[in-house]
Design a protein around this motif. Sequence first.
Motif, PDB file in Angstrom:
ATOM      1  N   TYR A 152      -7.870   1.018  10.697  1.00 35.09           N
ATOM      2  CA  TYR A 152      -7.255  -0.200  11.225  1.00 35.09           C
ATOM      3  C   TYR A 152      -6.226  -0.721  10.232  1.00 35.09           C
ATOM      4  O   TYR A 152      -6.467  -0.732   9.023  1.00 35.09           O
ATOM      5  N   ALA A 153      -5.104  -1.164  10.788  1.00 39.99           N
ATOM      6  CA  ALA A 153      -4.012  -1.683   9.957  1.00 39.99           C
ATOM      7  C   ALA A 153      -3.931  -3.198  10.089  1.00 39.99           C
ATOM      8  O   ALA A 153      -3.831  -3.731  11.202  1.00 39.99           O
ATOM      9  N   TRP A 154      -3.975  -3.888   8.965  1.00 45.14           N
ATOM     10  CA  TRP A 154      -3.790  -5.332   8.891  1.00 45.14           C
ATOM     11  C   TRP A 154      -2.373  -5.647   8.376  1.00 45.14           C
ATOM     12  O   TRP A 154      -1.773  -4.823   7.676  1.00 45.14           O
ATOM     13  N   ARG A 155      -1.886  -6.821   8.659  1.00 46.85           N
ATOM     14  CA  ARG A 155      -0.614  -7.296   8.099  1.00 46.85           C
ATOM     15  C   ARG A 155      -0.936  -8.322   7.019  1.00 46.85           C
ATOM     16  O   ARG A 155      -1.509  -9.384   7.283  1.00 46.85           O
ATOM     17  N   LEU A 156      -0.562  -8.014   5.798  1.00 49.27           N
ATOM     18  CA  LEU A 156      -0.856  -8.886   4.666  1.00 49.27           C
ATOM     19  C   LEU A 156       0.001 -10.147   4.701  1.00 49.27           C
ATOM     20  O   LEU A 156       1.189 -10.106   5.055  1.00 49.27           O
ATOM     21  N   VAL A 157      -0.592 -11.260   4.319  1.00 46.11           N
ATOM     22  CA  VAL A 157       0.172 -12.503   4.171  1.00 46.11           C
ATOM     23  C   VAL A 157       1.104 -12.399   2.981  1.00 46.11           C
ATOM     24  O   VAL A 157       2.252 -12.853   3.025  1.00 46.11           O
ATOM     25  N   ASN A 158       0.621 -11.749   1.919  1.00 43.73           N
ATOM     26  CA  ASN A 158       1.400 -11.591   0.685  1.00 43.73           C
ATOM     27  C   ASN A 158       1.302 -10.138   0.247  1.00 43.73           C
ATOM     28  O   ASN A 158       0.211  -9.639  -0.037  1.00 43.73           O
ATOM     29  N   ALA A 159       2.421  -9.448   0.211  1.00 48.47           N
ATOM     30  CA  ALA A 159       2.425  -8.022  -0.145  1.00 48.47           C
ATOM     31  C   ALA A 159       1.873  -7.767  -1.540  1.00 48.47           C
ATOM     32  O   ALA A 159       1.420  -6.655  -1.833  1.00 48.47           O
ATOM     33  N   ASP A 160       1.889  -8.766  -2.405  1.00 53.90           N
ATOM     34  CA  ASP A 160       1.377  -8.594  -3.765  1.00 53.90           C
ATOM     35  C   ASP A 160      -0.129  -8.793  -3.852  1.00 53.90           C
ATOM     36  O   ASP A 160      -0.734  -8.521  -4.895  1.00 53.90           O
ATOM     37  N   ASN A 161      -0.734  -9.275  -2.792  1.00 54.93           N
ATOM     38  CA  ASN A 161      -2.188  -9.450  -2.735  1.00 54.93           C
ATOM     39  C   ASN A 161      -2.715  -8.420  -1.746  1.00 54.93           C
ATOM     40  O   ASN A 161      -2.744  -8.645  -0.547  1.00 54.93           O
TER      41      ASN A 161
END
Length: 253
Positions: A152-161
Amino acid sequence: MASQPNSRKTFIDSAINLARSYNFHGLDLDWEYPATDTDMTNLGVLLKEWRDAVVAESSNSGKAPLLLTAAFYYAPKIESRSYPIDSITTNLDWINAMAYDFYDPSWSQVTRAPAALYDPESQYNGNYGVVAWIQAGLPAKKLVLGFPFYGYAWRLVNADNHGLFAPTNGEGTGSDGVMLYKQIKQFMAQNGAATVFNASIVGDYCYAGTTWIGYDDTQSISTKVSYAKGKGLLGYFAWHVAADDNWVLSQLG
């Protein structure tokens, strides 16, 4: 179907006829999921009548009895509803425990392992289900552990986290966030994704930009295979194999 004697008989007879017409070795029941205690009771009755019918058909035809199996929830209870352990143990050759789909981006707002073998913060993990089934009375040799060949693929709120439990805001890619194993490998190659195997939970993830994918790769699968052997389970099965020509098990040797 399971609530009425006539409909149970129709289902059982047609299933046996279908299996024999195609020279199948057996039949697998997939009921996702019994929704009430009455459903669980009816499931137990269905399994007994099915086994009785298989034994009778074998006696009449002179052929070996069909195998009877079922794909069940990863644990012997769904909320407060318990599976009919005695009927399952007596009437099925084995069960396939669906130890996957614990989390997905349609509702989980943080990154999680979709098919963790262990999870110290939750009961949603394969080990919990295996131990619970055995403690409920199912012999280990009638238990098969399920693996997913997708993620499953999630979309991160912050690419650095980008670790576990990172905040997300929906699906990252794919259909409803679902990605087949070969699609995940393609994503990694095309995007130079970083990959991580977490030995504590036994699960893999990768990330690139704001896309984070939880899945099982070779190391997770090989660890789960060793776990199944160590627990004395009958074996293991992979879900979604037919849709994927890049099979993790083929890499295990």
